[in-house]
Design an enzyme around this catalytic site. Structure first.
Site, short mmCIF file in Angstrom:
data_model
loop_
_atom_site.label_atom_id
_atom_site.label_comp_id
_atom_site.label_asym_id
_atom_site.label_seq_id
_atom_site.Cartn_x
_atom_site.Cartn_y
_atom_site.Cartn_z
N SER A 25 0.78 -1.23 0.00
CA SER A 25 0.00 0.00 0.00
C SER A 25 0.82 1.29 0.00
CB SER A 25 -0.95 0.01 1.21
OG SER A 25 -2.08 -0.78 0.94
N THR A 49 -16.47 -13.46 -2.96
CA THR A 49 -15.88 -14.43 -3.88
C THR A 49 -14.38 -14.26 -3.99
OG1 THR A 49 -17.94 -14.54 -5.16
CG2 THR A 49 -15.92 -15.30 -6.24
N TYR A 99 -11.16 2.20 4.81
CA TYR A 99 -10.05 1.92 3.90
C TYR A 99 -10.53 1.04 2.75
CZ TYR A 99 -5.08 1.08 2.82
OH TYR A 99 -3.85 1.03 2.25
N SER A 100 -10.27 1.49 1.53
CA SER A 100 -10.73 0.74 0.37
C SER A 100 -9.72 0.84 -0.77
CB SER A 100 -12.09 1.27 -0.12
OG SER A 100 -12.47 0.63 -1.33
N GLY A 145 3.09 -0.79 3.95
CA GLY A 145 2.42 -1.62 2.95
C GLY A 145 2.62 -3.09 3.21
#
Length: 405
Positions: A96, A159, A201-202, A352
């Site tokens: 990240s 999924t 957070y996305s 990250g």
């Protein structure tokens, strides 16, 4: 975060650990006086050694820049098969921390007058965020960067999470996605909240932000990363990989995962060095080194990449709430950057995580004292938060250790 629901999807893992990467309260001044022992970093070296001998990580490495001096330390191995030691030039996936590069690029475009952060997503990506409760005309670019858009994280789709969690990851790690497919997966899940009303957070936010960079410039994200950062800052080991580039170009070690809870000491270790970077487009796919990351963040925090107005926007922090992403209370997040309050003061940067590779780059607000660190395993025996706990000890040792308070 509940470790029993940990997803092994690269950017999903980054989402989960980002909760602990950034914990902050009120800012305070950091002392810069170095420890006179072990080249000024005896405490940090001890923390590196403990990560291997106590927490069971394969290896750990760190570089410190402190008011003109540079120190490099390591412990353990970069390759369990050969026993090879880390080298400063070794490359790794930065997870990240990719978001900081994308946010900086978008803020540069604002400074150049090519867009504003108050522009809507619909304005730049017509029809892409629409339906299922979403309206791209009501979501701004700023809300993408500070995670207040309400757009669901594609990495947490049921999924996708099932296919990339645990042993299933080994079967799906080379699956490829286009950026628009990732966005489609994200908006296939109902919005978490109305734009601007909360925080979550996305990774989908940064896929969209990266697409805006491409739309506004007419160039690929990889080219913009190279032209805006890698070339002018001489980041010779930093790049955005192609979607089909499953390896790591240049010198590197091996990267390992237990595909399970962060603190489980008995799970088998898997080599996950090769994987598809396409899941992390714009949000967690870049490759770099500890030295390049130190250089980038020194330039960013030192005011050499953004004008004052855009830098002020970047460090305007949000106070994330605990919730389904696992983000812990009392943390702060800006636009692709965050802060951590240590026992002696506040450090700034980003962390990250991706399967097998976790990293931190944090330092003083002016960028003159930085630490960049990386481990080649995604667990830490005895620590529920895995390598996050290791990194916290390193930061405390470097910035708050004996003689520094």
């Amino acid at each position: 975060m509940k470790t029993t629901t940990r997803t092994a999807l690269a950017t999903g893992l980054a989402t989960a650990v980002a909760a602990a990467l950034l914990t902050a309260t009120a800012p305070a001044a950091l002392a810069a006086a170095p420890d006179a022992r072990h080249g000024g970093h005896q405490g940090l070296q001890a923390a590196l050694d403990q990560a291997v001998t106590v927490n069971g990580l394969p290896g750990v490495t760190a570089e410190v820049r402190d008011h003109g001096s540079t120190w490099y330390g390591q412990s353990g191995t970069a390759d369990l098969a050969t026993g090879q030691k880390f080298k400063p030039q070794d490359r790794f996936r930065i997870g990240s921390t990719t978001k900081t590069f994308v946010a900086t690029a978008l803020l540069q475009l604002e400074a150049e007058g090519k867009l504003t952060l108050d522009d809507s997503v619909e304005q730049w990506l017509p029809g892409l965020v629409d339906g299922n409760g979403y309206d791209g005309s009501k979501i701004t670019l700023r809300q993408l960067l500070n995670h207040t858009s309400g757009i669901a994280n594609f990495a947490m789709d049921e999924t996708v999470s099932k296919e990339f969690r645990g042993e299933a990851f080994l079967q799906h790690r080379f699956d490829r996605f286009t950026p628009r497919q990732l966005v489609g997966i994200g908006i296939g899940v109902k919005p978490s909240f109305a734009p601007g009303t909360s925080w979550e957070y996305s990774d989908t936010n940064y896929v969209l932000a990266a697409l805006v960079v491409e739309q506004a410039t007419g160039h690929s994200l990889a080219q913009e990363i190279a032209d805006r950062f890698a070339k002018p800052l001489h980041l010779k080991s930093t790049y955005e990989p192609a979607a089909d580039d499953t390896g790591i170009q240049g010198p590197h070690g091996r990267f390992y995962s237990k595909l399970g809870p962060f603190d489980a000491p008995t799970l088998p270790v898997h080599d996950v060095t090769e994987l598809s970077p396409s899941w992390g487009y714009g949000s967690g796919d870049m490759i770099s080194t500890v030295g390049d990351l130190s250089t980038f963040f020194q330039a960013l925090l030192g005011g050499r990449l953004l004008p004052p107005a855009q830098m002020a926007e970047m460090v305007t922090m949000k106070d994330p709430k605990a919730g389904p992403t696992g983000w812990i209370p009392n943390s702060h997040y800006g636009l692709g950057i965050g802060s951590i309050t240590l026992s002696c003061g506040e450090v700034w940067g980003m962390g990250g995580a991706i399967n097998g590779s976790w990293s931190y780059t944090f330092g003083s607000r002016d960028g003159r004292h930085m630490m960049s660190t990386q481990v080649n395993g995604d667990w830490a025996n005895g620590e529920a938060w895995g390598p996050v706990a290791v990194f916290t000890k390193e930061l405390e040792a470097e910035f708050c250790g004996e003689g520094k308070k």
